[in-house]
Design an enzyme around this catalytic site. Sequence first.
Site, PDB file in Angstrom:
ATOM      1  CE1 TYR A 241     -24.412  29.621 -30.576  1.00 58.65           C
ATOM      2  CE2 TYR A 241     -25.989  30.972 -29.381  1.00 58.65           C
ATOM      3  CZ  TYR A 241     -25.283  30.686 -30.534  1.00 58.65           C
ATOM      4  OH  TYR A 241     -25.468  31.469 -31.645  1.00 58.65           O
ATOM      5  CE  LYS A 245     -21.158  32.094 -32.246  1.00 58.89           C
ATOM      6  NZ  LYS A 245     -20.841  31.612 -33.622  1.00 58.89           N
TER       7      LYS A 245
HETATM    8  N1  NAP Z   1     -29.987  31.074 -35.679  1.00 53.42           N
HETATM    9  C1  NAP Z   1     -29.981  32.099 -34.831  1.00 53.42           C
HETATM   10  O1  NAP Z   1     -31.021  32.530 -34.311  1.00 53.42           O
HETATM   11  C2  NAP Z   1     -28.669  32.783 -34.541  1.00 53.42           C
HETATM   12  C3  NAP Z   1     -28.698  33.962 -33.761  1.00 53.42           C
HETATM   13  C4  NAP Z   1     -27.516  34.629 -33.507  1.00 53.42           C
HETATM   14  C5  NAP Z   1     -26.334  34.143 -34.024  1.00 53.42           C
HETATM   15  N2  NAP Z   1     -26.321  32.997 -34.763  1.00 53.42           N
HETATM   16  C6  NAP Z   1     -25.030  32.534 -35.296  1.00 53.42           C
HETATM   17  O2  NAP Z   1     -25.172  32.379 -36.700  1.00 53.42           O
HETATM   18  C7  NAP Z   1     -24.381  31.302 -37.156  1.00 53.42           C
HETATM   19  C8  NAP Z   1     -25.247  30.354 -37.963  1.00 53.42           C
HETATM   20  O3  NAP Z   1     -26.297  29.874 -37.170  1.00 53.42           O
HETATM   21  P1  NAP Z   1     -27.362  28.866 -37.791  1.00 53.42           P
HETATM   22  O4  NAP Z   1     -28.618  29.102 -37.067  1.00 53.42           O
HETATM   23  O5  NAP Z   1     -27.317  28.922 -39.255  1.00 53.42           O
HETATM   24  O6  NAP Z   1     -26.744  27.474 -37.302  1.00 53.42           O
HETATM   25  P2  NAP Z   1     -27.048  26.016 -37.798  1.00 53.42           P
HETATM   26  O7  NAP Z   1     -28.235  25.968 -38.677  1.00 53.42           O
HETATM   27  O8  NAP Z   1     -27.020  25.167 -36.577  1.00 53.42           O
HETATM   28  O9  NAP Z   1     -25.771  25.662 -38.702  1.00 53.42           O
HETATM   29  C9  NAP Z   1     -24.512  25.480 -38.166  1.00 53.42           C
HETATM   30  C10 NAP Z   1     -23.562  25.157 -39.298  1.00 53.42           C
HETATM   31  O10 NAP Z   1     -22.248  25.019 -38.764  1.00 53.42           O
HETATM   32  C11 NAP Z   1     -21.695  23.814 -39.244  1.00 53.42           C
HETATM   33  N3  NAP Z   1     -20.706  23.295 -38.310  1.00 53.42           N
HETATM   34  C12 NAP Z   1     -20.877  22.966 -37.012  1.00 53.42           C
HETATM   35  N4  NAP Z   1     -19.727  22.519 -36.501  1.00 53.42           N
HETATM   36  C13 NAP Z   1     -18.815  22.580 -37.496  1.00 53.42           C
HETATM   37  C14 NAP Z   1     -17.438  22.245 -37.597  1.00 53.42           C
HETATM   38  N5  NAP Z   1     -16.773  21.763 -36.538  1.00 53.42           N
HETATM   39  N6  NAP Z   1     -16.797  22.435 -38.774  1.00 53.42           N
HETATM   40  C15 NAP Z   1     -17.462  22.920 -39.839  1.00 53.42           C
HETATM   41  N7  NAP Z   1     -18.772  23.227 -39.828  1.00 53.42           N
HETATM   42  C16 NAP Z   1     -19.431  23.059 -38.658  1.00 53.42           C
HETATM   43  C17 NAP Z   1     -22.872  22.883 -39.385  1.00 53.42           C
HETATM   44  O11 NAP Z   1     -22.503  21.804 -40.222  1.00 53.42           O
HETATM   45  P3  NAP Z   1     -23.162  20.335 -40.141  1.00 53.42           P
HETATM   46  O12 NAP Z   1     -24.305  20.366 -41.119  1.00 53.42           O
HETATM   47  O13 NAP Z   1     -22.071  19.449 -40.550  1.00 53.42           O
HETATM   48  O14 NAP Z   1     -23.609  20.114 -38.728  1.00 53.42           O
HETATM   49  C18 NAP Z   1     -23.871  23.847 -40.019  1.00 53.42           C
HETATM   50  O15 NAP Z   1     -23.580  23.998 -41.381  1.00 53.42           O
HETATM   51  C19 NAP Z   1     -23.750  30.685 -35.929  1.00 53.42           C
HETATM   52  O16 NAP Z   1     -22.436  31.156 -35.816  1.00 53.42           O
HETATM   53  C20 NAP Z   1     -24.591  31.189 -34.777  1.00 53.42           C
HETATM   54  O17 NAP Z   1     -23.829  31.296 -33.605  1.00 53.42           O
HETATM   55  C21 NAP Z   1     -27.459  32.307 -35.037  1.00 53.42           C
END
Ligand code: NAP
Length: 499
Positions: A241, A245
């Site tokens: 991951y 990224k």
């Molecule tokens: N959560 C954390 O603690 C955290 C920390 C640091 C950074 N981040 C970053 O924050 C962002 C959001 O994280 P999150 O926790 O909200 O993630 P999440 O709940 O896993 O959601 C990921 C989203 O991306 C969509 N997605 C995945 N592959 C895709 C594709 N090929 N085309 C279009 N949409 C796609 C998923 O859609 P589907 O519903 O279709 O799967 C979902 O809507 C990410 O970029 C992550 O790297 C998160």
Amino acid sequence: MAFQMELACILQSLEHKSILVTGSTGFLAKIFVEKLLRVQPHMKRLFLLIRATNDETARQRLQNDVMEKEVFRILREKHGKDFYSFIWDKVTPVAGDIACENLGIEEKSMKEEMWREINVIVNVAATTNFDERYDVSLITNTMGAKHVLEFAKKCVKLEILLHVSTAYVSGEKAGLILEKPFNMGETLNGIMRLDIEAEMKLANERLRELRDNGASRKAETIAMKELGIQRARFFGWPNTYAFTKAMGEMLLGQLRENVPLVIMRPTIISTTYREPFPGWIEGTRTFDVFIMNYGKGKLRCVPIDRRMILDVIPGDMVVNAMMVSMVAHSNQPSLFIYQIGSSVRNPLCISMLIDSAYHYFSKNPCITNDGKPIRVSTLTIFNTMASFRRYMTLRYKIPLKGLGLANVVFFQHFNRLYRDSSRKYNFINRLMGLYEHFFFFKGRFDDFNSEKFRAAMKDDGMVDGMFCFDPKCIDWEEYLMKIHIPGVVKYLLESKLVK
Ligand SMILES: NC(=O)c1ccc[n+]([C@@H]2O[C@H](COP(=O)([O-])OP(=O)(O)OC[C@H]3O[C@@H](n4cnc5c(N)ncnc54)[C@H](OP(=O)(O)O)[C@@H]3O)[C@@H](O)[C@H]2O)c1
């Protein structure tokens, strides 16, 4: 401050704007979309890119997987029976996929309309699975970022592209980790030059080889996951991951030309602190896996340095930082990086989390399906990974060998026990391997750039207001006991059967 004027008019800046958001079916973008619709109902249009077979199924997903979620409760109450007429007036769901060129949007007229109209693009979509298949992670987190940038370049009115990355792109570094951009091909161990095209080729060739050899779907997935971890570790990253990224950031930096770009690197995102209401969370991630398993009585020991600082930041603070930065940097043809976390300004020590979890679940135990409270005991802590591995060998591996032998001799009887124990042993080992860098992490994420914003907001009197993202205002003990752990229990644990 150069951006002080913009801070005073964040809301006005978003008025009559058309915004594209990816990843809105996920945790963070839901908070972002909700806030946008709540605080600026007069934006022009909100395009939400959703993975679906067509726009109609995208619309259904938007309704079921986004708008019907509890995080939209306040907005639903605000609009009452007119909620959906408000939503369909503002929001356009678009079927697409960031893994494809032109974001996989098929309809020509829709693409052209978006290129004509869009002012702001917020790319939140990603695969957040640490242990994802290498091909999937590359095409989403690395090439996906590139596809979004290429799409942004075609938007004639584009003012800003905001890309959400992660603070952990910097790997396992110790000390103060700066908000620095990556150079193309840079690695964390400095031993080899990283070539993204060669990595794509490697993943594709491995996949072809597996398919030519008739590997089952399961064997293919295992092999592709393994390849991801191998390549990540080869170049110094702890998991697939963070590695993919980081490569996404490299492509954005290299190919940006003069596109105004903000890269937002949140640390570990936790339950909402204040908005739309405290304690909302979705999807189990990082330290919540441990809180949940502890509450369920399944986690009794953990390898961790009790003095370790866990960098956590509530989801609504991340969203506030996203909104402030996308407005402040509109039309500035540069790259800005923001690390959004708490470890420098208001560090949370892991021992406080461990103690809070113990006190919380002692007072509010989880209940099994047959109505019995689950008692938690204090966690056994292993100060090093080596001592934890020794324990695992004595507790599981050696008894497993015995069971394996018994399985051969009296196979009917011991088969299931052997299988279950072996699965448990492998699961714990893999889980601990993936999270190892978190348990002994010695880095702190500098947030100098975010602090400049906060200073400007202070002058504007907005620091405690609608766009607050100052971790200093968090009382961690209170947050853990009254907001975060109850939120994890309500939204993550209670939705699953406790066995
Ligand atoms: N959560 C954390 O603690 C955290 C920390 C640091 C950074 N981040 C970053 O924050 C962002 C959001 O994280 P999150 O926790 O909200 O993630 P999440 O709940 O896993 O959601 C990921 C989203 O991306 C969509 N997605 C995945 N592959 C895709 C594709 N090929 N085309 C279009 N949409 C796609 C998923 O859609 P589907 O519903 O279709 O799967 C979902 O809507 C990410 O970029 C992550 O790297 C998160």
